[in-house]
Scaffold this active site. Structure first.
Site: not given
Length: 377
Positions: A87, A263
């Site tokens: 992430d 992201d």
């Protein structure tokens, strides 16, 4: 934390689940921004970037319905293998612990008592997500292997209590943003690798696709992209936050000059709700849930994002999230609205997630604080 599915049991995309996913992303960024205010700066390195090929540093990723990608890491002495979601929108690393029990059923559990390199820090942690799931536990330092490179004394959150976590197909989450964004006030795993001189270059790169998906650690895989990288500098060293030039519909710039976070932990491209409504107003779309739009499956728009002066198209295939009912005529669009307001230390207007990243090869350069994009090979 990105959940493992945005679909109902019968396979249709569910706007309610998508809205919950967006809420979790909002909470993640708010939490990271608050951590940024608490933490102090950290020094990083800045060697040059060169192409690298071959298997060294490669971590193949498993594609879960084009909404999550996860890969393997190893932790402890002796090393134990786990699957994690990588992430770039967060910085902390956690795994479910042995005391988590049935709350972490379906996941491989990490037991620090079985590792000679684990050391308790005597600190607890608690992280709440936007979908009301929660992870609590204690912090340890441990040996972690990523892409074949080993980090020692890495801060690791060991979860003893979770809620809403059993649905995830990965065992844990490995954040790949900066220490300033850490709720643990600790270097991310990759920052530790860089500071310890364990990787040949302070960069990592992603290919997120239906096949041959990969996280490449310590360089870039020249077999997966073509042409030169287009770079844009990191504007705030907490998230992988950059400045974008424009978002175009059929070649017309609807949004110009914006701030965005790149992201991997976000399935969609998310924008401020007012901007998103302007985008969808240019063609035949209907808002079916707050900030979520549906349109004819056979009429996906021509959308592109310009970064670093170069326009990168979003293919109709990746923009189309999927049908919302059995008719197969109406599908959800891959751009959705968020409700983030002004965050501490700067406003984030857009979140560039997997809907865009599936169209490019993306390199994250920790040494030079920049993000690069190239065409897929």
């Amino acid at each position: 934390q990105k959940k493992s599915t945005l679909r109902t049991i019968d396979g249709h995309v569910d706007p309610t689940l998508i809205r919950a996913h967006i809420s979790s992303i909002e909470a993640k960024l708010q939490r990271g921004a608050a951590a940024f205010e608490r933490n102090t700066s950290a020094a990083l390195f800045s060697p040059s970037l060169t192409k690298r090929g071959g298997a060294s540093g490669s971590d193949p990723l498993i594609n879960d319905a084009n909404s999550s990608w996860y890969g393997r890491i190893a932790v402890g002495t002796p090393l134990q293998t786990f699957t994690v979601e990588f992430d770039t929108g967060s910085s902390d690393f956690f795994l479910p612990g042995a005391s988590c029990g049935t709350r972490c059923s379906g996941h491989k559990l990490y037991n620090p008592n079985r590792s000679s390199s684990a050391e308790a820090l005597g600190k607890a942690f608690k992280m709440k997500y936007g979908d009301d799931s929660m992870v609590t536990g204690n912090l340890f330092t441990e040996t972690v292997s990523l892409g074949g490179f080993k980090a020692t004394a890495q801060t690791l959150g060991v979860a003893s209590n979770t809620s809403g976590f059993s649905k995830d197909k990965s065992d844990g989450v490995m954040g790949m943003a900066f220490k300033l964004n850490s709720n643990f006030n600790a270097d991310s795993v990759f920052e530790t690798l860089v500071s310890q001189g364990a990787v040949p270059q302070p960069v990592f790169a992603f290919k997120l696709a239906s096949s041959r998906s990969e996280l490449y650690v310590g360089g870039v895989n020249s077999a997966l992209y073509k042409g030169a990288f287009t770079y844009t500098p990191v504007t705030n060293k907490r998230f992988w936050q950059i400045a974008g030039d424009a978002i175009e519909i059929y070649g017309k710039g609807i949004v110009k000059g914006f701030s965005a976070v790149v992201d991997t932990g976000t399935t969609f491209v998310l924008g401020n709700s007012s901007y998103v409504s302007q985008l969808y107003a240019t063609f035949n779309a209907t808002e079916v849930e707050k900030g979520i739009y549906a349109l004819p499956c056979n009429a996906m728009p021509n959308v592109s994002i310009t970064l670093g002066g170069k326009s990168f198209p979003i293919s109709a295939e990746t923009f189309n999230v999927g049908p919302i009912d059995s008719s197969g005529k109406t599908c959800l669009g891959g751009i959705a609205g968020h409700d983030l307001q002004d965050l501490p230390s700067g406003q984030i207007q857009w979140i560039i997630g997997d809907v865009f990243m599936r169209n490019v090869y993306t390199v994250f350069d920790v040494g030079r604080y920049r993000v690069g994009f190239a065409e897929l090979a």
